[in-house]
Write a protein that holds these residues in place. Sequence first.
Motif, PDB file in Angstrom:
ATOM      1  N   ASP A  79      23.954  46.068  60.442  1.00 19.34           N
ATOM      2  CA  ASP A  79      22.904  45.831  61.441  1.00 19.34           C
ATOM      3  C   ASP A  79      23.248  46.551  62.748  1.00 19.34           C
ATOM      4  O   ASP A  79      22.418  47.270  63.311  1.00 19.34           O
ATOM      5  CB  ASP A  79      22.750  44.326  61.679  1.00 19.34           C
ATOM      6  CG  ASP A  79      21.819  43.980  62.819  1.00 19.34           C
ATOM      7  OD1 ASP A  79      20.638  44.385  62.782  1.00 19.34           O
ATOM      8  OD2 ASP A  79      22.260  43.272  63.753  1.00 19.34           O
ATOM      9  N   THR A  80      24.479  46.408  63.203  1.00 19.72           N
ATOM     10  CA  THR A  80      24.922  47.057  64.449  1.00 19.72           C
ATOM     11  C   THR A  80      24.823  48.569  64.317  1.00 19.72           C
ATOM     12  O   THR A  80      24.371  49.263  65.241  1.00 19.72           O
ATOM     13  CB  THR A  80      26.364  46.640  64.783  1.00 19.72           C
ATOM     14  OG1 THR A  80      26.394  45.219  64.958  1.00 19.72           O
ATOM     15  CG2 THR A  80      26.864  47.321  66.044  1.00 19.72           C
ATOM     16  N   ARG A  83      21.137  49.699  64.378  1.00 15.72           N
ATOM     17  CA  ARG A  83      20.648  49.599  65.760  1.00 15.72           C
ATOM     18  C   ARG A  83      21.126  50.798  66.578  1.00 15.72           C
ATOM     19  O   ARG A  83      20.350  51.410  67.310  1.00 15.72           O
ATOM     20  CB  ARG A  83      21.149  48.313  66.409  1.00 15.72           C
ATOM     21  CG  ARG A  83      20.496  47.056  65.902  1.00 15.72           C
ATOM     22  CD  ARG A  83      21.265  45.825  66.399  1.00 15.72           C
ATOM     23  NE  ARG A  83      20.627  44.611  65.999  1.00 15.72           N
ATOM     24  CZ  ARG A  83      19.785  43.913  66.764  1.00 15.72           C
ATOM     25  NH1 ARG A  83      19.502  44.338  67.977  1.00 15.72           N
ATOM     26  NH2 ARG A  83      19.238  42.816  66.325  1.00 15.72           N
ATOM     27  N   SER A  94      16.801  40.750  64.392  1.00 15.86           N
ATOM     28  CA  SER A  94      16.707  41.538  63.166  1.00 15.86           C
ATOM     29  C   SER A  94      17.088  40.675  61.979  1.00 15.86           C
ATOM     30  O   SER A  94      17.700  39.627  62.130  1.00 15.86           O
ATOM     31  CB  SER A  94      17.623  42.762  63.253  1.00 15.86           C
ATOM     32  OG  SER A  94      18.958  42.350  63.442  1.00 15.86           O
ATOM     33  N   PHE A  96      17.858  41.032  57.363  1.00 21.88           N
ATOM     34  CA  PHE A  96      17.818  41.650  56.044  1.00 21.88           C
ATOM     35  C   PHE A  96      17.183  40.649  55.099  1.00 21.88           C
ATOM     36  O   PHE A  96      17.395  39.438  55.235  1.00 21.88           O
ATOM     37  CB  PHE A  96      19.234  41.946  55.526  1.00 21.88           C
ATOM     38  CG  PHE A  96      19.945  43.045  56.239  1.00 21.88           C
ATOM     39  CD1 PHE A  96      19.825  44.365  55.813  1.00 21.88           C
ATOM     40  CD2 PHE A  96      20.757  42.781  57.332  1.00 21.88           C
ATOM     41  CE1 PHE A  96      20.497  45.385  56.456  1.00 21.88           C
ATOM     42  CE2 PHE A  96      21.433  43.796  57.986  1.00 21.88           C
ATOM     43  CZ  PHE A  96      21.303  45.102  57.554  1.00 21.88           C
ATOM     44  N   SER A 104      19.980  36.714  58.816  1.00 25.62           N
ATOM     45  CA  SER A 104      19.653  37.066  60.201  1.00 25.62           C
ATOM     46  C   SER A 104      20.870  36.906  61.094  1.00 25.62           C
ATOM     47  O   SER A 104      21.896  36.358  60.685  1.00 25.62           O
ATOM     48  CB  SER A 104      18.492  36.216  60.709  1.00 25.62           C
ATOM     49  OG  SER A 104      18.773  34.849  60.544  1.00 25.62           O
ATOM     50  N   VAL A 105      20.715  37.375  62.327  1.00 23.44           N
ATOM     51  CA  VAL A 105      21.800  37.287  63.302  1.00 23.44           C
ATOM     52  C   VAL A 105      22.193  35.830  63.490  1.00 23.44           C
ATOM     53  O   VAL A 105      21.368  34.932  63.324  1.00 23.44           O
ATOM     54  CB  VAL A 105      21.406  37.894  64.663  1.00 23.44           C
ATOM     55  CG1 VAL A 105      21.211  39.380  64.548  1.00 23.44           C
ATOM     56  CG2 VAL A 105      20.189  37.229  65.245  1.00 23.44           C
ATOM     57  N   MET A 120      24.302  36.887  58.847  1.00 20.09           N
ATOM     58  CA  MET A 120      24.646  38.255  58.479  1.00 20.09           C
ATOM     59  C   MET A 120      26.156  38.433  58.331  1.00 20.09           C
ATOM     60  O   MET A 120      26.603  39.518  57.975  1.00 20.09           O
ATOM     61  CB  MET A 120      24.139  39.242  59.538  1.00 20.09           C
ATOM     62  CG  MET A 120      22.694  39.568  59.456  1.00 20.09           C
ATOM     63  SD  MET A 120      22.369  40.942  60.572  1.00 20.09           S
ATOM     64  CE  MET A 120      20.610  40.787  60.782  1.00 20.09           C
ATOM     65  N   TYR A 136      14.949  45.525  55.652  1.00 17.09           N
ATOM     66  CA  TYR A 136      15.532  45.231  56.965  1.00 17.09           C
ATOM     67  C   TYR A 136      14.410  45.275  57.981  1.00 17.09           C
ATOM     68  O   TYR A 136      13.558  46.166  57.926  1.00 17.09           O
ATOM     69  CB  TYR A 136      16.594  46.283  57.305  1.00 17.09           C
ATOM     70  CG  TYR A 136      17.162  46.182  58.697  1.00 17.09           C
ATOM     71  CD1 TYR A 136      18.195  45.301  58.983  1.00 17.09           C
ATOM     72  CD2 TYR A 136      16.675  46.982  59.726  1.00 17.09           C
ATOM     73  CE1 TYR A 136      18.730  45.224  60.261  1.00 17.09           C
ATOM     74  CE2 TYR A 136      17.196  46.905  61.000  1.00 17.09           C
ATOM     75  CZ  TYR A 136      18.229  46.019  61.264  1.00 17.09           C
ATOM     76  OH  TYR A 136      18.747  45.937  62.535  1.00 17.09           O
ATOM     77  N   TYR A 138      13.607  45.009  62.248  1.00 19.18           N
ATOM     78  CA  TYR A 138      14.109  44.994  63.620  1.00 19.18           C
ATOM     79  C   TYR A 138      12.929  44.774  64.555  1.00 19.18           C
ATOM     80  O   TYR A 138      11.912  45.454  64.431  1.00 19.18           O
ATOM     81  CB  TYR A 138      14.798  46.323  63.968  1.00 19.18           C
ATOM     82  CG  TYR A 138      15.190  46.407  65.421  1.00 19.18           C
ATOM     83  CD1 TYR A 138      16.321  45.751  65.878  1.00 19.18           C
ATOM     84  CD2 TYR A 138      14.409  47.096  66.338  1.00 19.18           C
ATOM     85  CE1 TYR A 138      16.673  45.800  67.216  1.00 19.18           C
ATOM     86  CE2 TYR A 138      14.749  47.154  67.678  1.00 19.18           C
ATOM     87  CZ  TYR A 138      15.891  46.490  68.108  1.00 19.18           C
ATOM     88  OH  TYR A 138      16.222  46.524  69.431  1.00 19.18           O
TER      89      TYR A 138
END
Length: 170
Positions: A79-80, A83, A94, A96, A104-105, A120, A136, A138
């Motif tokens: 994810d990072t 981004r 965000s 998946f 999620s986060v 995540m 995914y 965002y």
Amino acid sequence: MARQTSKGICSFCHSEFSKSGMTRHLESCQQRTAMQAEAGSHQKARKTRVFHLVVEGYRLPMYWMHLQVTTGTTLATLDTFLRAIWLECCGHLSAFTIGGVRYSVDTGMYDNWDMGGKSMQVRLDKVLSPGQTCSYEYDFGSTTELALKVVSEYEVEAKGKAIQVIARNN
């Protein structure tokens, strides 16, 4: 209206291929094979398992990239990376979705949001396998959606980078 062909560059041989040809090329790229063989000849070299992922815009498939990602990498790290390379503008949420499960986060900093699903902070090899696809998202307001596919899993010499771009569109 003529269909546009999206092309990109192989990070190993620096040759240009169409989006549809890049996956086939990466499986047979002589420079990539040579690098892997050289890595295999180092007896004391530490090995690691990696996934070959294809990431593309869900609604804009002319944007794509091929990634080599260590299987022990977390969804949070992926994810990072996504981004940083493509998406980040101002810290949106965000998630998946893999096999019907939403990741999620960690919601600690978003206490007022019920993101649902799981964290995540899970390793890719616990949720992905070759041939599998996932999505995914965002920014849940004006959402950017990506489609991810696990092309293959293989072993390489560990080089310290959890995620490496091996090809991407021009």
